[in-house]
Motif scaffolding. Sequence first.
Motif, PDB file in Angstrom:
ATOM      1  N   HIS A  85       0.891  -1.002  -0.108  1.00  0.00           N
ATOM      2  CA  HIS A  85       0.068   0.126  -0.076  1.00  0.00           C
ATOM      3  C   HIS A  85       1.097   1.101   0.019  1.00  0.00           C
ATOM      4  CE1 HIS A  85      -3.368   2.740   0.843  1.00  0.00           C
ATOM      5  NE2 HIS A  85      -2.454   3.116   1.693  1.00  0.00           N
ATOM      6  N   LYS A  86       0.491   2.159  -0.803  1.00  0.00           N
ATOM      7  CA  LYS A  86       1.112   3.627  -1.088  1.00  0.00           C
ATOM      8  C   LYS A  86       0.014   4.489  -0.906  1.00  0.00           C
ATOM      9  CE  LYS A  86       5.202   1.548  -3.565  1.00  0.00           C
ATOM     10  NZ  LYS A  86       6.053   1.646  -4.753  1.00  0.00           N
ATOM     11  N   ASP A  87       0.660   5.598  -0.755  1.00  0.00           N
ATOM     12  CA  ASP A  87      -0.349   7.082  -0.856  1.00  0.00           C
ATOM     13  C   ASP A  87      -0.612   7.319  -2.130  1.00  0.00           C
ATOM     14  OD1 ASP A  87      -1.908   9.063   0.061  1.00  0.00           O
ATOM     15  OD2 ASP A  87      -0.312  10.298   0.396  1.00  0.00           O
ATOM     16  N   LYS A  88      -1.414   6.512  -2.874  1.00  0.00           N
ATOM     17  CA  LYS A  88      -1.737   6.896  -4.338  1.00  0.00           C
ATOM     18  C   LYS A  88      -3.335   6.300  -4.419  1.00  0.00           C
ATOM     19  CE  LYS A  88       0.536   2.776  -6.560  1.00  0.00           C
ATOM     20  NZ  LYS A  88       1.454   2.453  -7.584  1.00  0.00           N
ATOM     21  N   ASP A  89      -3.753   6.729  -5.605  1.00  0.00           N
ATOM     22  CA  ASP A  89      -5.363   6.437  -5.781  1.00  0.00           C
ATOM     23  C   ASP A  89      -5.344   5.195  -6.565  1.00  0.00           C
ATOM     24  OD1 ASP A  89      -6.035   8.434  -4.241  1.00  0.00           O
ATOM     25  OD2 ASP A  89      -6.186   9.938  -6.010  1.00  0.00           O
ATOM     26  N   ILE A  90      -4.605   5.049  -7.566  1.00  0.00           N
ATOM     27  CA  ILE A  90      -4.723   4.078  -8.414  1.00  0.00           C
ATOM     28  C   ILE A  90      -3.567   2.903  -8.687  1.00  0.00           C
ATOM     29  CG2 ILE A  90      -5.131   3.307 -11.175  1.00  0.00           C
ATOM     30  CD1 ILE A  90      -7.240   4.994  -9.617  1.00  0.00           C
ATOM     31  N   TYR A  91      -3.803   1.670  -8.640  1.00  0.00           N
ATOM     32  CA  TYR A  91      -2.731   0.588  -8.691  1.00  0.00           C
ATOM     33  C   TYR A  91      -2.678  -0.137 -10.057  1.00  0.00           C
ATOM     34  CZ  TYR A  91      -1.863   1.664  -3.656  1.00  0.00           C
ATOM     35  OH  TYR A  91      -1.689   2.195  -2.338  1.00  0.00           O
ATOM     36  N   LYS A  92      -1.612  -0.755 -10.458  1.00  0.00           N
ATOM     37  CA  LYS A  92      -1.624  -1.459 -11.725  1.00  0.00           C
ATOM     38  C   LYS A  92      -0.934  -2.503 -11.917  1.00  0.00           C
ATOM     39  CE  LYS A  92      -2.298   3.026 -14.337  1.00  0.00           C
ATOM     40  NZ  LYS A  92      -2.050   3.707 -15.612  1.00  0.00           N
ATOM     41  N   VAL A  93      -1.581  -3.377 -12.416  1.00  0.00           N
ATOM     42  CA  VAL A  93      -0.897  -4.843 -12.484  1.00  0.00           C
ATOM     43  C   VAL A  93      -1.073  -5.447 -14.123  1.00  0.00           C
ATOM     44  CG1 VAL A  93      -0.863  -7.292 -11.788  1.00  0.00           C
ATOM     45  CG2 VAL A  93      -1.136  -5.484 -10.242  1.00  0.00           C
ATOM     46  N   GLU A  94       0.152  -6.016 -14.433  1.00  0.00           N
ATOM     47  CA  GLU A  94       0.027  -6.450 -15.830  1.00  0.00           C
ATOM     48  C   GLU A  94      -0.142  -8.182 -15.683  1.00  0.00           C
ATOM     49  OE1 GLU A  94       2.084  -4.840 -19.618  1.00  0.00           O
ATOM     50  OE2 GLU A  94       3.240  -6.805 -19.248  1.00  0.00           O
ATOM     51  N   TYR A  95      -0.983  -8.711 -16.308  1.00  0.00           N
ATOM     52  CA  TYR A  95      -1.296 -10.143 -16.204  1.00  0.00           C
ATOM     53  C   TYR A  95      -1.401 -10.763 -17.731  1.00  0.00           C
ATOM     54  CZ  TYR A  95      -3.655 -14.538 -15.650  1.00  0.00           C
ATOM     55  OH  TYR A  95      -3.948 -15.987 -15.699  1.00  0.00           O
ATOM     56  N   TYR A  96      -0.773 -11.847 -17.958  1.00  0.00           N
ATOM     57  CA  TYR A  96      -0.547 -12.358 -19.234  1.00  0.00           C
ATOM     58  C   TYR A  96      -1.199 -13.624 -19.133  1.00  0.00           C
ATOM     59  CZ  TYR A  96       1.695 -14.122 -23.659  1.00  0.00           C
ATOM     60  OH  TYR A  96       1.865 -14.622 -24.772  1.00  0.00           O
ATOM     61  N   THR A  97      -2.092 -13.784 -20.420  1.00  0.00           N
ATOM     62  CA  THR A  97      -2.879 -14.923 -20.709  1.00  0.00           C
ATOM     63  C   THR A  97      -3.065 -15.074 -21.987  1.00  0.00           C
ATOM     64  OG1 THR A  97      -4.574 -16.412 -20.108  1.00  0.00           O
ATOM     65  CG2 THR A  97      -5.106 -13.903 -20.092  1.00  0.00           C
ATOM     66  N   THR A  98      -3.139 -16.357 -22.533  1.00  0.00           N
ATOM     67  CA  THR A  98      -3.621 -16.631 -23.871  1.00  0.00           C
ATOM     68  C   THR A  98      -4.784 -17.696 -24.154  1.00  0.00           C
ATOM     69  OG1 THR A  98      -2.055 -18.387 -24.227  1.00  0.00           O
ATOM     70  CG2 THR A  98      -1.337 -16.100 -25.073  1.00  0.00           C
ATOM     71  N   GLU A  99      -5.338 -17.939 -22.761  1.00  0.00           N
ATOM     72  CA  GLU A  99      -6.421 -18.976 -22.759  1.00  0.00           C
ATOM     73  C   GLU A  99      -7.640 -18.124 -23.068  1.00  0.00           C
ATOM     74  OE1 GLU A  99      -8.793 -21.395 -19.338  1.00  0.00           O
ATOM     75  OE2 GLU A  99      -7.048 -20.258 -18.788  1.00  0.00           O
ATOM     76  N   VAL A 100      -8.465 -18.869 -23.940  1.00  0.00           N
ATOM     77  CA  VAL A 100      -9.520 -18.208 -24.721  1.00  0.00           C
ATOM     78  C   VAL A 100     -10.795 -18.598 -23.879  1.00  0.00           C
ATOM     79  CG1 VAL A 100     -11.096 -18.097 -26.566  1.00  0.00           C
ATOM     80  CG2 VAL A 100      -8.598 -18.256 -27.023  1.00  0.00           C
ATOM     81  N   ASN A 101     -11.338 -17.575 -22.910  1.00  0.00           N
ATOM     82  CA  ASN A 101     -12.103 -18.069 -22.157  1.00  0.00           C
ATOM     83  C   ASN A 101     -12.595 -16.855 -21.143  1.00  0.00           C
ATOM     84  OD1 ASN A 101     -13.701 -19.818 -20.283  1.00  0.00           O
ATOM     85  ND2 ASN A 101     -12.099 -21.255 -19.895  1.00  0.00           N
ATOM     86  N   VAL A 102     -13.618 -17.207 -20.321  1.00  0.00           N
ATOM     87  CA  VAL A 102     -13.906 -16.129 -19.446  1.00  0.00           C
ATOM     88  C   VAL A 102     -13.200 -16.189 -18.118  1.00  0.00           C
ATOM     89  CG1 VAL A 102     -15.900 -15.224 -17.810  1.00  0.00           C
ATOM     90  CG2 VAL A 102     -16.531 -16.041 -20.358  1.00  0.00           C
ATOM     91  N   HIS A 103     -12.532 -15.096 -17.778  1.00  0.00           N
ATOM     92  CA  HIS A 103     -11.759 -14.840 -16.264  1.00  0.00           C
ATOM     93  C   HIS A 103     -12.490 -14.238 -15.397  1.00  0.00           C
ATOM     94  CE1 HIS A 103      -8.421 -16.916 -18.684  1.00  0.00           C
ATOM     95  NE2 HIS A 103      -8.970 -16.379 -19.695  1.00  0.00           N
ATOM     96  N   THR A 104     -11.773 -14.039 -14.188  1.00  0.00           N
ATOM     97  CA  THR A 104     -12.357 -13.345 -13.116  1.00  0.00           C
ATOM     98  C   THR A 104     -11.100 -12.650 -12.587  1.00  0.00           C
ATOM     99  OG1 THR A 104     -12.306 -15.124 -11.485  1.00  0.00           O
ATOM    100  CG2 THR A 104     -14.323 -14.697 -12.611  1.00  0.00           C
ATOM    101  N   ILE A 105     -11.474 -11.449 -11.765  1.00  0.00           N
ATOM    102  CA  ILE A 105     -10.349 -10.630 -11.287  1.00  0.00           C
ATOM    103  C   ILE A 105     -10.886 -10.409  -9.854  1.00  0.00           C
ATOM    104  CG2 ILE A 105      -9.035  -8.558 -11.097  1.00  0.00           C
ATOM    105  CD1 ILE A 105      -9.022  -8.451 -14.195  1.00  0.00           C
ATOM    106  N   GLN A 106     -10.179 -10.309  -8.785  1.00  0.00           N
ATOM    107  CA  GLN A 106     -10.639 -10.169  -7.737  1.00  0.00           C
ATOM    108  C   GLN A 106      -9.283  -9.506  -6.726  1.00  0.00           C
ATOM    109  OE1 GLN A 106     -12.426 -12.780  -4.479  1.00  0.00           O
ATOM    110  NE2 GLN A 106     -13.855 -11.137  -4.219  1.00  0.00           N
ATOM    111  N   VAL A 107      -9.566  -8.197  -5.979  1.00  0.00           N
ATOM    112  CA  VAL A 107      -8.654  -7.541  -5.129  1.00  0.00           C
ATOM    113  C   VAL A 107      -8.858  -7.689  -3.651  1.00  0.00           C
ATOM    114  CG1 VAL A 107      -7.157  -5.577  -4.596  1.00  0.00           C
ATOM    115  CG2 VAL A 107      -7.929  -5.871  -7.058  1.00  0.00           C
ATOM    116  N   ILE A 108      -7.843  -8.104  -2.846  1.00  0.00           N
ATOM    117  CA  ILE A 108      -8.322  -8.025  -1.783  1.00  0.00           C
ATOM    118  C   ILE A 108      -7.111  -7.282  -0.746  1.00  0.00           C
ATOM    119  CG2 ILE A 108      -7.935  -9.603   0.623  1.00  0.00           C
ATOM    120  CD1 ILE A 108      -8.700 -12.059  -0.904  1.00  0.00           C
TER     121      ILE A 108
END
Length: 535
Positions: A85-108
């Motif tokens: 955690h840092k003193d900023k409003d937006i966080y970014k992550v790059e995730y790599y996938t080539t799986e042709v499918n429906v995916h889910t994201i969740q942050v804790i």
Amino acid sequence: MKRIKLLLIVLCIVCTLPFGKVHAKTNDTNPLEAWKHEAIITPSVDQLLPAGPIQISFKGLQDGQLSIDSYEVYVDGALVDTLPHKDKDIYKVEYYTTEVNVHTIQVIAISDDAFRLLSNQRSFAVSKKGLGIAKGVQPDDLKLSWYYNWDKEPSLPETSTLDYIPMIWSNYTGSETWLKEMSSTYHTVLGFNEPDLAVQANLSPKEAIAYQHHFTESGLRIGAPVVTWKPTESAWFLEYLEGIDMDEIDFIPIHVYFDWGDANMANLLFEVIDEAYEKWKKPIWVTEYSLAADWGGYRPGNFENESYTKEYMETTIRGMDERAYVERYAWFSFGINDQQGGATALYDEANGSLTNLGKFYKSLGNPKNSSAMTGDTYFTQIGYYKDLETWIEKSQQLKANDDYANYVNTSDFELILQEAISFTLEVEISEQVRIDDMCNRLQLAYKAVKKVDEPSENKPNKPSDDQESQKPNKDHSTSDIQDEINLPAIAKDDNVNAKSVSTADTTQFELYVGLMGCSMLLVGYILYKRKRELL
């Protein structure tokens, strides 16, 4: 008289000023619940994205109640990254996938005391299917995830949700400047288009090598120049690779055309793809592939071979979807009047309407379980009890003191403590205000308990008049004003309680009282002076 009326108006305005948020936890908004529903920014709800790097962004939890330590990012239930955690409003992550499918994201969000706050769960889909679309053409929906147009500026309307991939078609003047300026707009760029062909980019390997540093310095994800046939057998491409660092290339684009296609011919396409990957271990983009022939098999209106064409298309798409190292592919749609490949067109360039083959292409390469995309999913969660548990423990320790009998104001304290102990531990975080209110009440009751001083044989002398005049005026002290309006004072030795009150809010209250007092004194003075004038 006018001055009196004016001052009365000022007094009324001051008295009706908004009192503000005196106590952080009495505000109607619930920042924890709000974050749960709004945390994930990208991908957007049920968005169809092209395979490869996926850009994930989410909001940080800025709440005075919880001290956040870190964030865990999960894709399809698996932990993919942890960010401090840092003193900023937006966080970014790059995730790599080539799986042709429906995916889910969740942050804790994880607090310093290990409380875990779950965000909404966002679904998105991934597809490899795209298309090269000539400028000025807008085909009907083909369920694509990306497109390019052999140019460096998008040609579909701004409302289009397709991922656009620019191309530096050749080393024309100004392209170097464009690469520098557009690095913040795009993530990926395609290299020269068929430089080994005189009617296309028409560049020598040495010219391409000399230009390479412009690609590299852009910071974009770079596709190598694409040649007309197998890159593993292309003299042009092999010479080009000898003059550059292969680490400067992120993926290998391929063009493959046959003059006949069926299920068996699909294996020849896979051979081109597999050889390139085995040689360079780079992801593969098939940016052009189709069927065309001089012998008339795919001339305009000749649909005798359409069933075989569909076999070829379906088999190749299935095989490319199954290969994890194939990131993207795009069927090349000839114009419907093209004498060599008109029968393999996907749409009519004049009006964008889909051909039978276009409708078939639309039905292929789509994510599995697309019906599972029904918007965000929200999870019920037990609220944050850490502060309440801390104050219950402190209160029980106070009650267990040997000299507890010498304390006053214990009756209400004991009643509220018992209520806190009996308070349900199943309140959801959507009703966090109930937990906070119980905690605040216990804090106030705890602080109201005072120890009675033991009688002393040597009583202190009565203070002098001067000492009396230096004593604070109890009737106007800030601490008593806080007691009267049920405001807890900030604990000097407890970090948990210190988080509950805003210093800015207390200052606002004191300013409010001061302004109101000054206004009343000013009105009194004016009334007095007016009376003297009348007499």
